[in-house]
Design a protein around this motif. Structure first.
Motif, PDB file in Angstrom:
ATOM      1  N   LEU A   1       0.801  -1.230   0.000  1.00  0.00           N
ATOM      2  CA  LEU A   1       0.000   0.000   0.000  1.00  0.00           C
ATOM      3  C   LEU A   1       0.831   1.276   0.000  1.00  0.00           C
ATOM      4  O   LEU A   1       0.433   2.262  -0.604  1.00  0.00           O
ATOM      5  CB  LEU A   1      -0.926   0.020   1.221  1.00  0.00           C
ATOM      6  CG  LEU A   1      -2.132  -0.911   1.177  1.00  0.00           C
ATOM      7  CD1 LEU A   1      -3.040  -0.645   2.361  1.00  0.00           C
ATOM      8  CD2 LEU A   1      -2.901  -0.721  -0.118  1.00  0.00           C
ATOM      9  N   VAL A   2       1.959   1.251   0.695  1.00  0.00           N
ATOM     10  CA  VAL A   2       2.738   2.489   0.803  1.00  0.00           C
ATOM     11  C   VAL A   2       3.101   3.078  -0.558  1.00  0.00           C
ATOM     12  O   VAL A   2       2.872   4.261  -0.803  1.00  0.00           O
ATOM     13  CB  VAL A   2       3.992   2.284   1.680  1.00  0.00           C
ATOM     14  CG1 VAL A   2       4.945   3.459   1.544  1.00  0.00           C
ATOM     15  CG2 VAL A   2       3.590   2.108   3.135  1.00  0.00           C
ATOM     16  N   PRO A   3       3.631   2.266  -1.491  1.00  0.00           N
ATOM     17  CA  PRO A   3       3.961   2.869  -2.793  1.00  0.00           C
ATOM     18  C   PRO A   3       2.730   3.358  -3.552  1.00  0.00           C
ATOM     19  O   PRO A   3       2.812   4.350  -4.278  1.00  0.00           O
ATOM     20  CB  PRO A   3       4.670   1.743  -3.542  1.00  0.00           C
ATOM     21  CG  PRO A   3       4.343   0.503  -2.824  1.00  0.00           C
ATOM     22  CD  PRO A   3       4.102   0.876  -1.407  1.00  0.00           C
ATOM     23  N   VAL A   4       1.584   2.698  -3.376  1.00  0.00           N
ATOM     24  CA  VAL A   4       0.351   3.170  -4.014  1.00  0.00           C
ATOM     25  C   VAL A   4       0.012   4.555  -3.473  1.00  0.00           C
ATOM     26  O   VAL A   4      -0.316   5.486  -4.228  1.00  0.00           O
ATOM     27  CB  VAL A   4      -0.810   2.183  -3.744  1.00  0.00           C
ATOM     28  CG1 VAL A   4      -2.127   2.762  -4.237  1.00  0.00           C
ATOM     29  CG2 VAL A   4      -0.533   0.853  -4.432  1.00  0.00           C
ATOM     30  N   SER A   5       0.127   4.696  -2.159  1.00  0.00           N
ATOM     31  CA  SER A   5      -0.152   5.977  -1.521  1.00  0.00           C
ATOM     32  C   SER A   5       0.785   7.063  -2.022  1.00  0.00           C
ATOM     33  O   SER A   5       0.353   8.170  -2.353  1.00  0.00           O
ATOM     34  CB  SER A   5      -0.020   5.808  -0.004  1.00  0.00           C
ATOM     35  OG  SER A   5      -0.101   7.037   0.637  1.00  0.00           O
ATOM     36  N   VAL A   6       2.068   6.750  -2.085  1.00  0.00           N
ATOM     37  CA  VAL A   6       3.055   7.732  -2.556  1.00  0.00           C
ATOM     38  C   VAL A   6       2.746   8.140  -3.997  1.00  0.00           C
ATOM     39  O   VAL A   6       2.770   9.318  -4.356  1.00  0.00           O
ATOM     40  CB  VAL A   6       4.478   7.157  -2.435  1.00  0.00           C
ATOM     41  CG1 VAL A   6       5.487   8.054  -3.139  1.00  0.00           C
ATOM     42  CG2 VAL A   6       4.856   6.987  -0.969  1.00  0.00           C
ATOM     43  N   GLY A   7       2.399   7.160  -4.833  1.00  0.00           N
ATOM     44  CA  GLY A   7       2.071   7.462  -6.216  1.00  0.00           C
ATOM     45  C   GLY A   7       0.833   8.338  -6.347  1.00  0.00           C
ATOM     46  O   GLY A   7       0.784   9.246  -7.181  1.00  0.00           O
ATOM     47  N   LEU A   8      -0.176   8.093  -5.491  1.00  0.00           N
ATOM     48  CA  LEU A   8      -1.407   8.887  -5.550  1.00  0.00           C
ATOM     49  C   LEU A   8      -1.172  10.330  -5.110  1.00  0.00           C
ATOM     50  O   LEU A   8      -1.727  11.266  -5.689  1.00  0.00           O
ATOM     51  CB  LEU A   8      -2.491   8.248  -4.674  1.00  0.00           C
ATOM     52  CG  LEU A   8      -3.178   7.017  -5.256  1.00  0.00           C
ATOM     53  CD1 LEU A   8      -4.174   6.446  -4.266  1.00  0.00           C
ATOM     54  CD2 LEU A   8      -3.875   7.360  -6.567  1.00  0.00           C
ATOM     55  N   ILE A   9      -0.358  10.499  -4.078  1.00  0.00           N
ATOM     56  CA  ILE A   9      -0.061  11.865  -3.633  1.00  0.00           C
ATOM     57  C   ILE A   9       0.686  12.623  -4.730  1.00  0.00           C
ATOM     58  O   ILE A   9       0.410  13.791  -5.003  1.00  0.00           O
ATOM     59  CB  ILE A   9       0.769  11.844  -2.333  1.00  0.00           C
ATOM     60  CG1 ILE A   9      -0.116  11.385  -1.163  1.00  0.00           C
ATOM     61  CG2 ILE A   9       1.346  13.209  -2.032  1.00  0.00           C
ATOM     62  CD1 ILE A   9      -1.067  12.432  -0.682  1.00  0.00           C
ATOM     63  N   ALA A  10       1.620  11.934  -5.369  1.00  0.00           N
ATOM     64  CA  ALA A  10       2.348  12.572  -6.468  1.00  0.00           C
ATOM     65  C   ALA A  10       1.388  12.919  -7.609  1.00  0.00           C
ATOM     66  O   ALA A  10       1.488  13.983  -8.215  1.00  0.00           O
ATOM     67  CB  ALA A  10       3.463  11.648  -6.962  1.00  0.00           C
TER      68      ALA A  10
END
Lengths: 191, 177
Positions: free
Chosen positions: B118-127
């Motif tokens: 989930l963490v990389p999904v979250s980082v990608g969405l914020i970007a």
């Protein structure tokens, strides 16, 4: 500004009491312009050092994944960790109520003076700066991820950025694909 | 602006339904809010919706307070409170339950794996949010420069963002943006 780029600190202070949390989140609610995430992160990770950058990412990623406003979810989850159901309710009130009062005052002003051109121009300038804040916080969140070196995580992050940010794939579709894929990749990589 | 019971009921119903559909955060629900408020229910004009969104963006607090403003516009203070609580209620209950599970299984293997996914999904969405917001706000080079200045200041320094907001408000006021 002699301190290193913010958000990298590993030194963690003791967990705050509920009144401390209420005060901190209310302050964030009243000062968080253009999206509260950068301000909440600044307060909790950089100033108070109640959480590490990784821990913040961890809780926030859960709240990002769940439906509903992320920062409100974050306040509920973080409040619950500190003080159970009472902490959750206090977190919810602290992050929402101050901002609601301010925005309804602004709404009243807008209904009266919304046609004034100068007001519209000021809003345009503020919106541009607000976007920059999100650029900065996304960079800060990406650093712990990419620092760990090669692996599936940076690939997933870049893929979802391209899908949602550039290709404008509907978010639900992107999540339905990327989340299982990200978990599967994480599983494959670790075993 | 009349806070009739029927209007409050309608606000509550709309935002209760929307709460669990807002996958990925409040801004993900904006298109559906617009469709309902402008096209389906006729609560406001397109322009009014855009103005309310801009005010919510630059006002302090979570972006979701655009819901407060919509409710306020439709039914005054009671409308603002009802709409906000409806929008946040179901998702907050879910977050409360999930946060508990998340913490209890802190070291469980499945939880660590879900987390890692989930963490990389979250980082990608914020970007992605950053890109979308910048594209919406940066109507000219001055606006783009303001975005970049704020990004650099926010990343490299601990200068309070309000100083940059003051600069941005001034640039807007004198007509540069």
């Amino acid at each position: 500004m002699t301190e290193p780029p913010s958000g990298e600190g590993d030194a963690i202070n003791p967990r705050p009491s509920l009144p401390e949390l209420l005060f901190a989140l209310s302050y964030v609610s009243l000062t968080g312009f253009g999206g509260v995430l950068p301000f909440a992160r600044r307060m909790i990770v950089e100033q108070k050092r109640w959480m590490s950058a990784e821990e913040f990412n961890e809780v926030f990623s859960l709240c990002q994944f769940l439906p509903g406003p992320n920062i409100v979810n974050f306040s509920v989850v973080y409040g619950a960790r500190l003080g159970g159901p009472l902490g959750a309710v206090l977190g919810l009130i602290a992050i929402l109520a101050p901002a609601m009062v301010v925005v309804m005052i602004l709404g009243g002003i807008y209904m009266r003076f919304g046609d004034v051109a100068a007001l519209q121009r000021i809003l345009s300038g503020l919106a541009a700066a607000a976007a920059g804040l999100i650029v900065a916080v996304s960079a800060k969140m990406a650093v712990p991820l990419f620092r760990r070196g090669f692996g599936p995580a940076p690939i997933v992050a870049v893929a979802i950025f391209i899908a949602v940010g550039i290709l404008r794939v509907p978010l639900l579709w992107a999540l339905l694909v990327a989340t299982p894929a990200g978990i599967a990749l994480a599983w494959r990589w670790r075993t | 602006m009349k806070a009739g019971t029927g209007t409050l009921d309608a606000l509550m119903t709309q935002f209760l339904l929307l709460s669990l559909l807002a996958v990925g955060g409040g801004n993900a629900a904006i298109p559906e809010m617009h469709r309902q408020a402008v096209d389906v229910l006729g609560w406001m004009t397109d322009r009014q919706f855009a103005d309310l969104f801009a005010i919510a963006q630059v006002a302090p607090g979570p972006n979701i307070i655009v819901v407060t403003l919509i409710g306020f516009h439709v039914a005054g203070v009671a409308g603002g409170v009802v709409a906000t609580l409806a929008m946040c209620g179901p998702s907050c209950l879910l977050a409360f339950g999930m946060g508990h599970i998340w913490e209890r299984f802190r070291y469980a293997r499945w939880r660590v794996l879900i987390q890692a996914g989930l963490v990389p999904v979250s980082v990608g969405l914020i970007a992605a949010s950053a890109l979308i917001l910048a594209q919406a706000a940066d109507v000219n080079w001055v606006a783009f420069a303001l975005t970049m200045v704020m990004a650099a200041v926010g990343y490299f320094t601990r200068v309070h963002p309000l100083w940059i907001f003051a600069l941005a408000a001034f640039a807007g006021y004198v007509g540069l943006v």
